[in-house]
Design a protein around this motif. Structure first.
Motif, PDB file in Angstrom:
ATOM      1  N   HIS A 111       4.141   5.967  22.346  1.00 14.30           N
ATOM      2  CA  HIS A 111       2.756   5.611  22.658  1.00 14.30           C
ATOM      3  C   HIS A 111       2.079   5.116  21.393  1.00 14.30           C
ATOM      4  O   HIS A 111       2.036   5.821  20.371  1.00 14.30           O
ATOM      5  CB  HIS A 111       2.008   6.827  23.201  1.00 14.30           C
ATOM      6  CG  HIS A 111       0.539   6.596  23.358  1.00 14.30           C
ATOM      7  ND1 HIS A 111       0.016   5.779  24.330  1.00 14.30           N
ATOM      8  CD2 HIS A 111      -0.523   7.056  22.646  1.00 14.30           C
ATOM      9  CE1 HIS A 111      -1.299   5.754  24.228  1.00 14.30           C
ATOM     10  NE2 HIS A 111      -1.652   6.516  23.218  1.00 14.30           N
ATOM     11  N   THR A 112       1.549   3.886  21.447  1.00 15.79           N
ATOM     12  CA  THR A 112       0.827   3.335  20.300  1.00 15.79           C
ATOM     13  C   THR A 112      -0.473   2.689  20.758  1.00 15.79           C
ATOM     14  O   THR A 112      -0.567   2.185  21.891  1.00 15.79           O
ATOM     15  CB  THR A 112       1.648   2.258  19.558  1.00 15.79           C
ATOM     16  OG1 THR A 112       1.830   1.122  20.419  1.00 15.79           O
ATOM     17  CG2 THR A 112       3.013   2.803  19.132  1.00 15.79           C
ATOM     18  N   ARG A 113      -1.434   2.694  19.878  1.00 18.47           N
ATOM     19  CA  ARG A 113      -2.716   2.045  20.184  1.00 18.47           C
ATOM     20  C   ARG A 113      -2.510   0.551  20.432  1.00 18.47           C
ATOM     21  O   ARG A 113      -3.146  -0.039  21.304  1.00 18.47           O
ATOM     22  CB  ARG A 113      -3.685   2.248  19.009  1.00 18.47           C
ATOM     23  CG  ARG A 113      -4.998   1.499  19.187  1.00 18.47           C
ATOM     24  CD  ARG A 113      -6.027   1.840  18.150  1.00 18.47           C
ATOM     25  NE  ARG A 113      -7.269   1.111  18.431  1.00 18.47           N
ATOM     26  CZ  ARG A 113      -8.477   1.540  18.155  1.00 18.47           C
ATOM     27  NH1 ARG A 113      -8.623   2.729  17.590  1.00 18.47           N
ATOM     28  NH2 ARG A 113      -9.536   0.817  18.424  1.00 18.47           N
ATOM     29  N   GLN A 114      -1.586  -0.058  19.669  1.00 17.58           N
ATOM     30  CA  GLN A 114      -1.386  -1.497  19.747  1.00 17.58           C
ATOM     31  C   GLN A 114      -0.833  -1.930  21.108  1.00 17.58           C
ATOM     32  O   GLN A 114      -1.148  -3.018  21.593  1.00 17.58           O
ATOM     33  CB  GLN A 114      -0.434  -1.968  18.645  1.00 17.58           C
ATOM     34  CG  GLN A 114      -1.015  -1.953  17.242  1.00 17.58           C
ATOM     35  CD  GLN A 114      -1.207  -0.543  16.692  1.00 17.58           C
ATOM     36  OE1 GLN A 114      -0.479   0.380  17.072  1.00 17.58           O
ATOM     37  NE2 GLN A 114      -2.185  -0.377  15.808  1.00 17.58           N
ATOM     38  N   GLU A 115      -0.004  -1.097  21.742  1.00 22.18           N
ATOM     39  CA  GLU A 115       0.706  -1.551  22.935  1.00 22.18           C
ATOM     40  C   GLU A 115       0.231  -0.917  24.236  1.00 22.18           C
ATOM     41  O   GLU A 115       0.607  -1.385  25.314  1.00 22.18           O
ATOM     42  CB  GLU A 115       2.212  -1.296  22.768  1.00 22.18           C
ATOM     43  CG  GLU A 115       2.829  -2.111  21.634  1.00 22.18           C
ATOM     44  CD  GLU A 115       4.336  -2.018  21.603  1.00 22.18           C
ATOM     45  OE1 GLU A 115       4.914  -1.278  22.424  1.00 22.18           O
ATOM     46  OE2 GLU A 115       4.936  -2.675  20.748  1.00 22.18           O
ATOM     47  N   ALA A 116      -0.578   0.144  24.180  1.00 16.39           N
ATOM     48  CA  ALA A 116      -0.973   0.845  25.404  1.00 16.39           C
ATOM     49  C   ALA A 116      -1.690  -0.079  26.382  1.00 16.39           C
ATOM     50  O   ALA A 116      -1.381  -0.105  27.586  1.00 16.39           O
ATOM     51  CB  ALA A 116      -1.848   2.047  25.065  1.00 16.39           C
ATOM     52  N   ALA A 117      -2.652  -0.849  25.899  1.00 20.12           N
ATOM     53  CA  ALA A 117      -3.428  -1.716  26.794  1.00 20.12           C
ATOM     54  C   ALA A 117      -2.553  -2.814  27.384  1.00 20.12           C
ATOM     55  O   ALA A 117      -2.666  -3.151  28.572  1.00 20.12           O
ATOM     56  CB  ALA A 117      -4.608  -2.327  26.048  1.00 20.12           C
ATOM     57  N   SER A 118      -1.676  -3.378  26.571  1.00 24.76           N
ATOM     58  CA  SER A 118      -0.801  -4.444  27.040  1.00 24.76           C
ATOM     59  C   SER A 118       0.144  -3.947  28.124  1.00 24.76           C
ATOM     60  O   SER A 118       0.353  -4.608  29.147  1.00 24.76           O
ATOM     61  CB  SER A 118      -0.002  -5.014  25.857  1.00 24.76           C
ATOM     62  OG  SER A 118       0.812  -6.075  26.269  1.00 24.76           O
ATOM     63  N   ARG A 119       0.715  -2.762  27.932  1.00 27.82           N
ATOM     64  CA  ARG A 119       1.621  -2.193  28.935  1.00 27.82           C
ATOM     65  C   ARG A 119       0.867  -1.858  30.231  1.00 27.82           C
ATOM     66  O   ARG A 119       1.401  -1.995  31.331  1.00 27.82           O
ATOM     67  CB  ARG A 119       2.310  -0.953  28.366  1.00 27.82           C
ATOM     68  CG  ARG A 119       3.404  -1.292  27.357  1.00 27.82           C
ATOM     69  CD  ARG A 119       3.825  -0.086  26.528  1.00 27.82           C
ATOM     70  NE  ARG A 119       4.464   0.966  27.317  1.00 27.82           N
ATOM     71  CZ  ARG A 119       5.787   1.066  27.511  1.00 27.82           C
ATOM     72  NH1 ARG A 119       6.609   0.162  27.001  1.00 27.82           N
ATOM     73  NH2 ARG A 119       6.287   2.055  28.216  1.00 27.82           N
ATOM     74  N   THR A 120      -0.383  -1.430  30.092  1.00 27.07           N
ATOM     75  CA  THR A 120      -1.186  -1.143  31.279  1.00 27.07           C
ATOM     76  C   THR A 120      -1.479  -2.420  32.057  1.00 27.07           C
ATOM     77  O   THR A 120      -1.376  -2.455  33.289  1.00 27.07           O
ATOM     78  CB  THR A 120      -2.500  -0.449  30.883  1.00 27.07           C
ATOM     79  OG1 THR A 120      -2.203   0.741  30.136  1.00 27.07           O
ATOM     80  CG2 THR A 120      -3.313  -0.065  32.116  1.00 27.07           C
TER      81      THR A 120
END
Length: 422
Positions: free
Chosen positions: A32-41
């Motif tokens: 879990h990373t701040r950079q990728e959480a939104a993109s994966r969502t």
């Protein structure tokens, strides 16, 4: 039965005659990373909207209707250090409608969704991308309107303030989401398929051989898949962090964050479960009975535990003027448990409720999947039904007391109302 299809990809089949449906579930786990959480969502929103061969939401819905009203969806979650993309599908068991190919057709549908997304010229179809991106931005921004959710997220930001990743919710942040393009989202998609740990589950009246035959047809690539520690362990703090946010709300929110230093694979987990039930987990708990009912200091008062981050939170809704009184009374409830002030009736009632919760979960296919997932990732914690119940029922008052004594307050977040002067 759990088998390794290839390194980093497992299949667990849970045969049961309890249900007339079959549940298929795929979980993609990464750090879990701040950079990728939104993109994966955002990726989950787009994958469940259409695909290359079902280019509109109407076409995709029509295919589900053809599968005798199958349900299907994607979402995200967070557990400890892991970010999880979840794909779930439930179909009727073909043997009950004399349609033996239903399961095979369901797997073929998932293949379409996972391996043939609506990508053209190395980018997701722009109209769908723009619509789903704007919808997700609006959703994240709307969370601030739900003050209970807002207070919970703000507490976690405060508690995990030293770790940008843990401060970030599973659905990500608007700042990162705005940077995502239809091209970069393809990179997110390809990375997930290539690098995530993938756990597949099938629950229902099926045979392991028949399931394996269909699942083997899914064209997952042979690749080096990353492996991560599930547990997040935060360094101990010597000070209590406090923050207040003032908004025009009628009901204040006082949320507290505690370190437990007890994790899912610790033997003390069962005593922690009983402690939480006594502290704020059930209607007979000390927080509910003494803070809400007797003192009338809170509209609601409860506690919950996260055994993948060693974290316990208390949530209350109060009048702003009662903040200090509520803080004092919450502290007194913890101190009472530290002194072992628990009646035998309270102890037995709590253990009975935990047992009943567990037994009820056995009727839920997703609960069976979650247990199986943890058995794959944490095989040392695997236990049968009798063993788990025995571990709960054998917890003593003294063990609860020991747990209570190591609970440490680390964060206090207060959502205050503008109309209240302190």
């Amino acid at each position: 039965m759990t088998i390794q299809i290839q390194p980093g990809i497992t299949l667990t089949v849970i045969p049961t005659e309890k249900y007339k449906t079959i549940r298929l579930f795929a979980r993609f786990s990464a750090k879990h990373t701040r950079q990728e959480a939104a993109s994966r969502t955002l990726l989950t929103s787009i994958l469940e909207t259409n695909s290359l061969n079902y280019p509109t939401q109407t076409a995709l819905s029509a295919k589900l209707a053809d599968l005798y009203g199958a349900s299907f969806g994607l979402n995200v979650g967070k557990r400890g250090n892991l970010h999880q993309v979840n794909l779930a599908m439930t179909v009727v068991n073909g043997k009950y409608i004399n349609q033996p190919r239903v399961f095979a057709e369901a797997v073929a549908f998932l293949k379409e969704i996972l391996f043939y997304p609506n990508i053209h010229d190395k980018q997701f179809e722009q109209q769908t991308f723009d619509l789903e991106k704007n919808n997700l931005i609006a959703y994240i921004e709307s969370i601030e309107e739900d003050k209970q959710s807002l207070a919970s997220l703000k507490l976690q930001e405060l508690y995990f303030e030293g770790d940008e990743d843990q401060k970030t919710p599973s659905f990500g942040r608007v700042e990162e989401l705005k940077k995502v393009t239809a091209q970069t989202l393809v990179e997110t998609y390809e990375k997930m398929l290539k690098e995530d740990q993938i756990d597949l589950f099938v629950v229902g009246d099926v045979t392991e051989e028949a399931v394996l035959e269909e699942i083997k047809a899914l064209p997952f690539s042979q690749s080096e898949r990353a492996s991560f520690e599930m547990f997040y362990r935060q360094p101990e703090k010597n000070t209590v962090k406090e923050a207040t946010l003032t908004e025009n709300v009628l009901q204040g929110k006082l949320n507290l964050g505690y370190a437990t230093n007890i994790y899912y694979n610790d033997p003390e987990r069962y005593a922690l479960m009983v402690f939480n039930g006594l502290f704020g987990g059930f209607p007979h708990s000390k927080l509910f009975m003494n803070v809400r009912e007797k003192a009338s200091l809170a509209y609601y008062a409860s506690s919950s535990i996260d055994t993948f981050r060693g974290f316990l939170s208390v949530q209350t809704g109060i009048d702003g003027k009662n903040r200090q009184a509520a803080m004092t009374l919450i502290r007194e409830q913890l101190e009472a448990l530290c002194r072992g002030e628990v009646t035998e009736e309270e102890l037995q009632k709590t253990k009975a409720m935990l047992k009943n919760q567990y037994l009820l979960s056995l009727d839920n296919p997703q609960a069976l999947i979650e247990t199986a997932y943890l058995n794959v990732w944490l095989p040392e914690t695997k236990q049968n039904q009798e063993e788990l119940i025995e571990n709960i029922m054998s917890v003593t008052k003294e063990e609860v007391q020991i747990v209570a004594q190591q609970i440490q307050l680390e964060s206090v977040f207060f959502l205050n109302g503008e109309q209240i002067d302190e």
